[in-house]
Design a protein around this motif. Sequence first.
Motif, PDB file in Angstrom:
ATOM      1  N   PHE A 119     -31.444  65.379 -26.106  1.00 17.65           N
ATOM      2  CA  PHE A 119     -31.656  63.943 -26.165  1.00 17.65           C
ATOM      3  C   PHE A 119     -30.476  63.254 -26.837  1.00 17.65           C
ATOM      4  O   PHE A 119     -29.814  63.825 -27.688  1.00 17.65           O
ATOM      5  CB  PHE A 119     -32.924  63.618 -26.972  1.00 17.65           C
ATOM      6  CG  PHE A 119     -34.166  64.216 -26.386  1.00 17.65           C
ATOM      7  CD1 PHE A 119     -34.936  63.491 -25.497  1.00 17.65           C
ATOM      8  CD2 PHE A 119     -34.565  65.496 -26.727  1.00 17.65           C
ATOM      9  CE1 PHE A 119     -36.089  64.035 -24.959  1.00 17.65           C
ATOM     10  CE2 PHE A 119     -35.717  66.051 -26.198  1.00 17.65           C
ATOM     11  CZ  PHE A 119     -36.480  65.327 -25.304  1.00 17.65           C
ATOM     12  N   SER A 120     -30.245  62.006 -26.464  1.00 17.67           N
ATOM     13  CA  SER A 120     -29.251  61.148 -27.110  1.00 17.67           C
ATOM     14  C   SER A 120     -30.019  60.042 -27.823  1.00 17.67           C
ATOM     15  O   SER A 120     -30.930  59.445 -27.243  1.00 17.67           O
ATOM     16  CB  SER A 120     -28.303  60.552 -26.066  1.00 17.67           C
ATOM     17  OG  SER A 120     -27.441  59.625 -26.656  1.00 17.67           O
TER      18      SER A 120
ATOM     19  N   ILE B  70     -34.875  55.451 -35.816  1.00 13.67           N
ATOM     20  CA  ILE B  70     -34.540  55.683 -34.415  1.00 13.67           C
ATOM     21  C   ILE B  70     -34.913  54.425 -33.614  1.00 13.67           C
ATOM     22  O   ILE B  70     -36.053  53.974 -33.651  1.00 13.67           O
ATOM     23  CB  ILE B  70     -35.302  56.903 -33.843  1.00 13.67           C
ATOM     24  CG1 ILE B  70     -35.056  58.143 -34.698  1.00 13.67           C
ATOM     25  CG2 ILE B  70     -34.937  57.134 -32.381  1.00 13.67           C
ATOM     26  CD1 ILE B  70     -33.633  58.592 -34.786  1.00 13.67           C
ATOM     27  N   VAL B  71     -33.909  53.869 -32.894  1.00 13.04           N
ATOM     28  CA  VAL B  71     -34.149  52.645 -32.113  1.00 13.04           C
ATOM     29  C   VAL B  71     -33.900  52.840 -30.623  1.00 13.04           C
ATOM     30  O   VAL B  71     -34.250  51.980 -29.817  1.00 13.04           O
ATOM     31  CB  VAL B  71     -33.295  51.462 -32.640  1.00 13.04           C
ATOM     32  CG1 VAL B  71     -33.707  51.085 -34.057  1.00 13.04           C
ATOM     33  CG2 VAL B  71     -31.811  51.764 -32.575  1.00 13.04           C
TER      34      VAL B  71
ATOM     35  N   ALA C 138     -36.935  66.752 -29.880  1.00 16.10           N
ATOM     36  CA  ALA C 138     -37.457  65.428 -29.545  1.00 16.10           C
ATOM     37  C   ALA C 138     -37.866  64.704 -30.827  1.00 16.10           C
ATOM     38  O   ALA C 138     -38.718  65.166 -31.563  1.00 16.10           O
ATOM     39  CB  ALA C 138     -38.649  65.551 -28.599  1.00 16.10           C
ATOM     40  N   LEU C 139     -37.215  63.588 -31.089  1.00 18.73           N
ATOM     41  CA  LEU C 139     -37.555  62.726 -32.217  1.00 18.73           C
ATOM     42  C   LEU C 139     -38.291  61.513 -31.658  1.00 18.73           C
ATOM     43  O   LEU C 139     -38.270  61.270 -30.459  1.00 18.73           O
ATOM     44  CB  LEU C 139     -36.285  62.300 -32.956  1.00 18.73           C
ATOM     45  CG  LEU C 139     -35.352  63.428 -33.409  1.00 18.73           C
ATOM     46  CD1 LEU C 139     -34.089  62.852 -34.042  1.00 18.73           C
ATOM     47  CD2 LEU C 139     -36.048  64.364 -34.367  1.00 18.73           C
ATOM     48  N   GLU C 140     -38.910  60.729 -32.515  1.00 20.05           N
ATOM     49  CA  GLU C 140     -39.709  59.595 -32.052  1.00 20.05           C
ATOM     50  C   GLU C 140     -39.048  58.268 -32.370  1.00 20.05           C
ATOM     51  O   GLU C 140     -38.497  58.083 -33.459  1.00 20.05           O
ATOM     52  CB  GLU C 140     -41.086  59.625 -32.710  1.00 20.05           C
ATOM     53  CG  GLU C 140     -41.924  60.810 -32.299  1.00 20.05           C
ATOM     54  CD  GLU C 140     -43.282  60.795 -32.964  1.00 20.05           C
ATOM     55  OE1 GLU C 140     -43.798  59.694 -33.253  1.00 20.05           O
ATOM     56  OE2 GLU C 140     -43.813  61.892 -33.201  1.00 20.05           O
TER      57      GLU C 140
ATOM     58  N   ILE D 196     -38.579  57.250 -39.101  1.00 17.52           N
ATOM     59  CA  ILE D 196     -37.527  57.161 -40.112  1.00 17.52           C
ATOM     60  C   ILE D 196     -37.221  58.566 -40.612  1.00 17.52           C
ATOM     61  O   ILE D 196     -38.126  59.330 -40.950  1.00 17.52           O
ATOM     62  CB  ILE D 196     -37.960  56.251 -41.269  1.00 17.52           C
ATOM     63  CG1 ILE D 196     -38.197  54.834 -40.734  1.00 17.52           C
ATOM     64  CG2 ILE D 196     -36.901  56.246 -42.373  1.00 17.52           C
ATOM     65  CD1 ILE D 196     -38.813  53.892 -41.734  1.00 17.52           C
ATOM     66  N   TYR D 197     -35.931  58.890 -40.620  1.00 16.84           N
ATOM     67  CA  TYR D 197     -35.480  60.210 -41.027  1.00 16.84           C
ATOM     68  C   TYR D 197     -34.496  60.086 -42.183  1.00 16.84           C
ATOM     69  O   TYR D 197     -33.672  59.173 -42.209  1.00 16.84           O
ATOM     70  CB  TYR D 197     -34.796  60.928 -39.859  1.00 16.84           C
ATOM     71  CG  TYR D 197     -35.747  61.245 -38.733  1.00 16.84           C
ATOM     72  CD1 TYR D 197     -36.399  62.467 -38.684  1.00 16.84           C
ATOM     73  CD2 TYR D 197     -36.003  60.317 -37.733  1.00 16.84           C
ATOM     74  CE1 TYR D 197     -37.285  62.760 -37.651  1.00 16.84           C
ATOM     75  CE2 TYR D 197     -36.883  60.604 -36.706  1.00 16.84           C
ATOM     76  CZ  TYR D 197     -37.521  61.826 -36.669  1.00 16.84           C
ATOM     77  OH  TYR D 197     -38.395  62.102 -35.659  1.00 16.84           O
TER      78      TYR D 197
END
Length: 114
Positions: free
Chosen positions: A84-85, A74-75, A49-51, A55-56
């Motif tokens: 997750f997609s 991530i937008v 799970a990313l938020e 910013i990565y």
Amino acid sequence: MEERRKCNRMKLISQIVIKRIDEEKPDELAEINILDVSRTGIGFACSKALEIGAIYEAYLRIWTQEVLHAFIEIVRIEKKEQGFSYGGIFIGMPAVDGARIEVYNTVETLGKNN
């Protein structure tokens, strides 16, 4: 859903490793599978799970086996059965790397039309 992409996206079989840069622990890595990519953004799947808004830092291995260094914001997040997609926009990507992606997209498009 309304299409909001500025550039055509293409499928790319590749993987990248990303790490979040806006936290105190920037060493945590996550492997992702690229679903599509364009000069301005990327769609990918990840079990972690990313938020949104995070910013990565990314190292993207492209079809020529070159590695492009970029930052992804991530937008979009969508929950799937197996993870997750995500949708992300490139920030801080050099113009020459964006042009490499655009050239590949043009070649792929021309190849499909012949």
